[in-house]
Design a protein around this motif. Structure first.
Motif, PDB file in Angstrom:
ATOM      1  N   TYR A  97      13.907  62.927 141.284  1.00  0.00           N
ATOM      2  CA  TYR A  97      12.696  63.166 140.499  1.00  0.00           C
ATOM      3  C   TYR A  97      13.027  63.786 139.152  1.00  0.00           C
ATOM      4  CZ  TYR A  97       8.191  64.976 139.035  1.00  0.00           C
ATOM      5  OH  TYR A  97       7.056  65.273 138.299  1.00  0.00           O
ATOM      6  N   LEU A  98      14.036  64.656 139.110  1.00  0.00           N
ATOM      7  CA  LEU A  98      14.466  65.239 137.837  1.00  0.00           C
ATOM      8  C   LEU A  98      14.938  64.156 136.879  1.00  0.00           C
ATOM      9  CD1 LEU A  98      15.277  67.668 136.029  1.00  0.00           C
ATOM     10  CD2 LEU A  98      17.460  67.704 137.259  1.00  0.00           C
ATOM     11  N   LEU A  99      15.724  63.220 137.379  1.00  0.00           N
ATOM     12  CA  LEU A  99      16.197  62.121 136.535  1.00  0.00           C
ATOM     13  C   LEU A  99      15.034  61.265 136.051  1.00  0.00           C
ATOM     14  CD1 LEU A  99      18.501  60.414 135.346  1.00  0.00           C
ATOM     15  CD2 LEU A  99      18.622  59.215 137.553  1.00  0.00           C
ATOM     16  N   LEU A 100      14.121  60.936 136.946  1.00  0.00           N
ATOM     17  CA  LEU A 100      12.961  60.129 136.557  1.00  0.00           C
ATOM     18  C   LEU A 100      12.090  60.846 135.545  1.00  0.00           C
ATOM     19  CD1 LEU A 100      11.199  57.590 137.003  1.00  0.00           C
ATOM     20  CD2 LEU A 100      10.088  58.815 138.880  1.00  0.00           C
ATOM     21  N   ARG A 101      11.912  62.160 135.715  1.00  0.00           N
ATOM     22  CA  ARG A 101      11.072  62.937 134.788  1.00  0.00           C
ATOM     23  C   ARG A 101      11.699  62.997 133.405  1.00  0.00           C
ATOM     24  NH1 ARG A 101       6.628  64.048 132.714  1.00  0.00           N
ATOM     25  NH2 ARG A 101       5.682  66.104 132.930  1.00  0.00           N
ATOM     26  N   GLN A 102      13.009  63.156 133.343  1.00  0.00           N
ATOM     27  CA  GLN A 102      13.674  63.193 132.056  1.00  0.00           C
ATOM     28  C   GLN A 102      13.607  61.842 131.353  1.00  0.00           C
ATOM     29  OE1 GLN A 102      17.687  64.775 132.573  1.00  0.00           O
ATOM     30  NE2 GLN A 102      17.010  66.729 131.736  1.00  0.00           N
ATOM     31  N   LEU A 103      13.796  60.766 132.082  1.00  0.00           N
ATOM     32  CA  LEU A 103      13.772  59.438 131.460  1.00  0.00           C
ATOM     33  C   LEU A 103      12.379  59.092 130.944  1.00  0.00           C
ATOM     34  CD1 LEU A 103      16.036  57.410 133.929  1.00  0.00           C
ATOM     35  CD2 LEU A 103      16.630  58.317 131.670  1.00  0.00           C
ATOM     36  N   THR A 104      11.350  59.392 131.713  1.00  0.00           N
ATOM     37  CA  THR A 104       9.994  59.095 131.252  1.00  0.00           C
ATOM     38  C   THR A 104       9.595  59.960 130.061  1.00  0.00           C
ATOM     39  OG1 THR A 104       9.151  60.614 132.946  1.00  0.00           O
ATOM     40  CG2 THR A 104       9.208  58.268 133.491  1.00  0.00           C
ATOM     41  N   ALA A 105      10.007  61.240 130.072  1.00  0.00           N
ATOM     42  CA  ALA A 105       9.702  62.105 128.934  1.00  0.00           C
ATOM     43  C   ALA A 105      10.470  61.678 127.696  1.00  0.00           C
ATOM     44  CB  ALA A 105      10.021  63.558 129.274  1.00  0.00           C
ATOM     45  N   ALA A 106      11.673  61.126 127.875  1.00  0.00           N
ATOM     46  CA  ALA A 106      12.485  60.719 126.738  1.00  0.00           C
ATOM     47  C   ALA A 106      11.907  59.505 126.019  1.00  0.00           C
ATOM     48  CB  ALA A 106      13.909  60.407 127.195  1.00  0.00           C
ATOM     49  N   GLY A 159      12.770  68.927 133.731  1.00  0.00           N
ATOM     50  CA  GLY A 159      12.857  67.533 133.294  1.00  0.00           C
ATOM     51  C   GLY A 159      12.027  67.253 132.059  1.00  0.00           C
ATOM     52  N   LEU A 160      10.826  67.817 132.006  1.00  0.00           N
ATOM     53  CA  LEU A 160       9.968  67.605 130.838  1.00  0.00           C
ATOM     54  C   LEU A 160      10.513  68.330 129.616  1.00  0.00           C
ATOM     55  CD1 LEU A 160       7.337  66.653 129.477  1.00  0.00           C
ATOM     56  CD2 LEU A 160       6.245  68.713 130.381  1.00  0.00           C
ATOM     57  N   PHE A 161      10.953  69.565 129.781  1.00  0.00           N
ATOM     58  CA  PHE A 161      11.372  70.389 128.643  1.00  0.00           C
ATOM     59  C   PHE A 161      12.577  69.787 127.922  1.00  0.00           C
ATOM     60  CE2 PHE A 161      13.633  73.908 126.672  1.00  0.00           C
ATOM     61  CZ  PHE A 161      12.624  74.531 125.970  1.00  0.00           C
ATOM     62  N   PHE A 162      13.563  69.336 128.682  1.00  0.00           N
ATOM     63  CA  PHE A 162      14.769  68.811 128.057  1.00  0.00           C
ATOM     64  C   PHE A 162      14.697  67.305 127.807  1.00  0.00           C
ATOM     65  CE2 PHE A 162      16.273  72.747 129.954  1.00  0.00           C
ATOM     66  CZ  PHE A 162      17.061  73.261 128.941  1.00  0.00           C
ATOM     67  N   GLY A 163      13.738  66.633 128.416  1.00  0.00           N
ATOM     68  CA  GLY A 163      13.637  65.200 128.188  1.00  0.00           C
ATOM     69  C   GLY A 163      12.765  64.835 127.009  1.00  0.00           C
ATOM     70  N   GLU A 164      11.731  65.631 126.726  1.00  0.00           N
ATOM     71  CA  GLU A 164      10.802  65.266 125.666  1.00  0.00           C
ATOM     72  C   GLU A 164      11.422  65.371 124.278  1.00  0.00           C
ATOM     73  OE1 GLU A 164       7.466  67.817 125.843  1.00  0.00           O
ATOM     74  OE2 GLU A 164       8.567  69.639 125.293  1.00  0.00           O
ATOM     75  N   ASP A 165      12.445  66.226 124.111  1.00  0.00           N
ATOM     76  CA  ASP A 165      13.069  66.357 122.797  1.00  0.00           C
ATOM     77  C   ASP A 165      13.886  65.129 122.417  1.00  0.00           C
ATOM     78  OD1 ASP A 165      11.958  68.808 122.341  1.00  0.00           O
ATOM     79  OD2 ASP A 165      13.663  69.946 123.106  1.00  0.00           O
ATOM     80  N   CYS A 166      14.171  64.268 123.374  1.00  0.00           N
ATOM     81  CA  CYS A 166      14.881  63.025 123.064  1.00  0.00           C
ATOM     82  C   CYS A 166      13.954  61.976 122.467  1.00  0.00           C
ATOM     83  CB  CYS A 166      15.543  62.458 124.320  1.00  0.00           C
ATOM     84  SG  CYS A 166      16.763  63.558 125.069  1.00  0.00           S
ATOM     85  N   GLU A 189      16.025  63.812 109.294  1.00  0.00           N
ATOM     86  CA  GLU A 189      15.245  62.793 109.985  1.00  0.00           C
ATOM     87  C   GLU A 189      14.990  63.206 111.431  1.00  0.00           C
ATOM     88  OE1 GLU A 189      13.857  60.178 108.823  1.00  0.00           O
ATOM     89  OE2 GLU A 189      14.693  60.225 106.792  1.00  0.00           O
ATOM     90  N   PRO A 190      13.818  62.843 111.983  1.00  0.00           N
ATOM     91  CA  PRO A 190      13.565  63.144 113.404  1.00  0.00           C
ATOM     92  C   PRO A 190      14.570  62.503 114.341  1.00  0.00           C
ATOM     93  CG  PRO A 190      11.523  62.580 112.273  1.00  0.00           C
ATOM     94  CD  PRO A 190      12.631  62.284 111.313  1.00  0.00           C
ATOM     95  N   LEU A 191      15.116  61.353 113.941  1.00  0.00           N
ATOM     96  CA  LEU A 191      16.095  60.686 114.796  1.00  0.00           C
ATOM     97  C   LEU A 191      17.352  61.528 114.985  1.00  0.00           C
ATOM     98  CD1 LEU A 191      16.922  58.167 116.364  1.00  0.00           C
ATOM     99  CD2 LEU A 191      17.779  57.191 114.231  1.00  0.00           C
ATOM    100  N   HIS A 192      17.727  62.295 113.954  1.00  0.00           N
ATOM    101  CA  HIS A 192      18.916  63.138 114.062  1.00  0.00           C
ATOM    102  C   HIS A 192      18.735  64.193 115.149  1.00  0.00           C
ATOM    103  CE1 HIS A 192      19.669  62.109 109.536  1.00  0.00           C
ATOM    104  NE2 HIS A 192      19.941  61.103 110.351  1.00  0.00           N
ATOM    105  N   LEU A 193      17.589  64.855 115.153  1.00  0.00           N
ATOM    106  CA  LEU A 193      17.332  65.868 116.180  1.00  0.00           C
ATOM    107  C   LEU A 193      17.232  65.247 117.565  1.00  0.00           C
ATOM    108  CD1 LEU A 193      14.732  68.185 114.403  1.00  0.00           C
ATOM    109  CD2 LEU A 193      17.161  68.571 114.722  1.00  0.00           C
ATOM    110  N   ALA A 194      16.601  64.068 117.650  1.00  0.00           N
ATOM    111  CA  ALA A 194      16.470  63.410 118.952  1.00  0.00           C
ATOM    112  C   ALA A 194      17.835  63.038 119.530  1.00  0.00           C
ATOM    113  CB  ALA A 194      15.589  62.170 118.825  1.00  0.00           C
ATOM    114  N   LEU A 195      18.747  62.593 118.677  1.00  0.00           N
ATOM    115  CA  LEU A 195      20.082  62.237 119.156  1.00  0.00           C
ATOM    116  C   LEU A 195      20.854  63.474 119.613  1.00  0.00           C
ATOM    117  CD1 LEU A 195      21.134  59.525 116.532  1.00  0.00           C
ATOM    118  CD2 LEU A 195      20.391  59.178 118.901  1.00  0.00           C
ATOM    119  N   TRP A 196      20.703  64.581 118.888  1.00  0.00           N
ATOM    120  CA  TRP A 196      21.393  65.795 119.284  1.00  0.00           C
ATOM    121  C   TRP A 196      20.773  66.429 120.527  1.00  0.00           C
ATOM    122  CZ3 TRP A 196      26.028  67.421 118.156  1.00  0.00           C
ATOM    123  CH2 TRP A 196      26.635  67.007 116.983  1.00  0.00           C
TER     124      TRP A 196
END
Length: 249
Positions: A97-106, A159-166, A189-196
């Protein structure tokens, strides 16, 4: 020194405030220098709040989840976890569920799950059912049950906290880029932060996933201790009844 009327950015309002200027500007009319009334300010905030779609979604979510729970959603979730095999322990289930939550938030699906949408009606009952299966189908002690529920809610939060920043269009990413670009005169750029944010999300998954896998051992130890205490209490109660029957005779 004269004052020039400046119009505030309030909808349906042509009132203004006074800002000092220099020059030979004409004296403004007093009716143009009056600021918005408290009623107009409240009306503006109310219209903006009521026109937001998220308010409607939140108002619909709770009754729908309540109806689903009343019609047996938690029981179906417990039945489903029993059909997935004995190898799916509580820790492994929460790791998935942690993996699924991170992927959906990302990918921007932050509201597809949450404490009200998924944890309480589905995730927590399924985790409890997996623990009960390891306990031989016996009811869980209250302390163990609360621990399983807390780990279910914590898994959703991590999962939400660390996945949504992607996701580059999330509000926090846009706020950081806007603040940095305007304050330090840079072009971030927002893409730079999302990648990091991807390495942080991967580390969070490995760390919290390891904690969840260790949860199975902790729950097993607590269940053994709780069952032993329960057996001792039952034996003491049975001895007490036997002594009472002997005294009565």
């Amino acid at each position: 020194m004269h004052f020039r009327p400046v119009v505030l950015l309030f909808p349906h309002s042509s009132h203004g405030v006074n800002l000092p200027t220099s020059g030979n500007d004409p004296q403004p009319n007093k009716s143009q220098c009056v600021g918005p009334t408290p009623v107009e300010i409240l009306r503006t905030f109310g219209e903006s709040f009521a026109s937001s779609r998220s308010v409607t979604i939140f108002a619909i979510t709770l009754p729908v989840i309540g109806l689903l729970e009343r019609n047996g959603l938690q029981q179906q979730a417990r039945t489903l976890i029993g059909k997935l095999g004995t190898n799916l322990t509580t820790g492994r289930f929460l790791t998935l569920y942690l993996l699924l939550r991170q992927l959906t938030a990302a990918v921007g699906l932050q509201t597809i799950a949450g404490p009200a949408q998924s944890v309480r009606p589905m995730i927590a009952p399924m985790a409890e059912a997996a623990t009960e299966r390891r306990n031989g189908g016996r009811p869980l002690p209250e302390k163990v049950r609360e621990k399983v529920r807390s780990h279910s809610a914590g898994t959703d939060t991590v999962g939400l906290f660390f996945g949504e920043d992607c996701f580059l269009a999330i509000g926090s990413i846009l706020l950081i880029t806007g603040l940095v670009n305007s304050t330090y005169d840079t072009h971030l750029e927002p893409l730079h932060l999302a990648l990091w944010a991807i390495p942080s999300a991967a580390c969070a998954f490995l760390i919290h996933g390891g904690r969840l896998l260790r949860l199975d051992r902790a729950l097993e130890r607590e269940l053994v201790t709780a069952n032993a205490q329960l057996a001792v209490e039952r034996a003491d109660a049975q001895d007490g009844r036997s002594e009472g029957d002997g005294a009565a005779k």
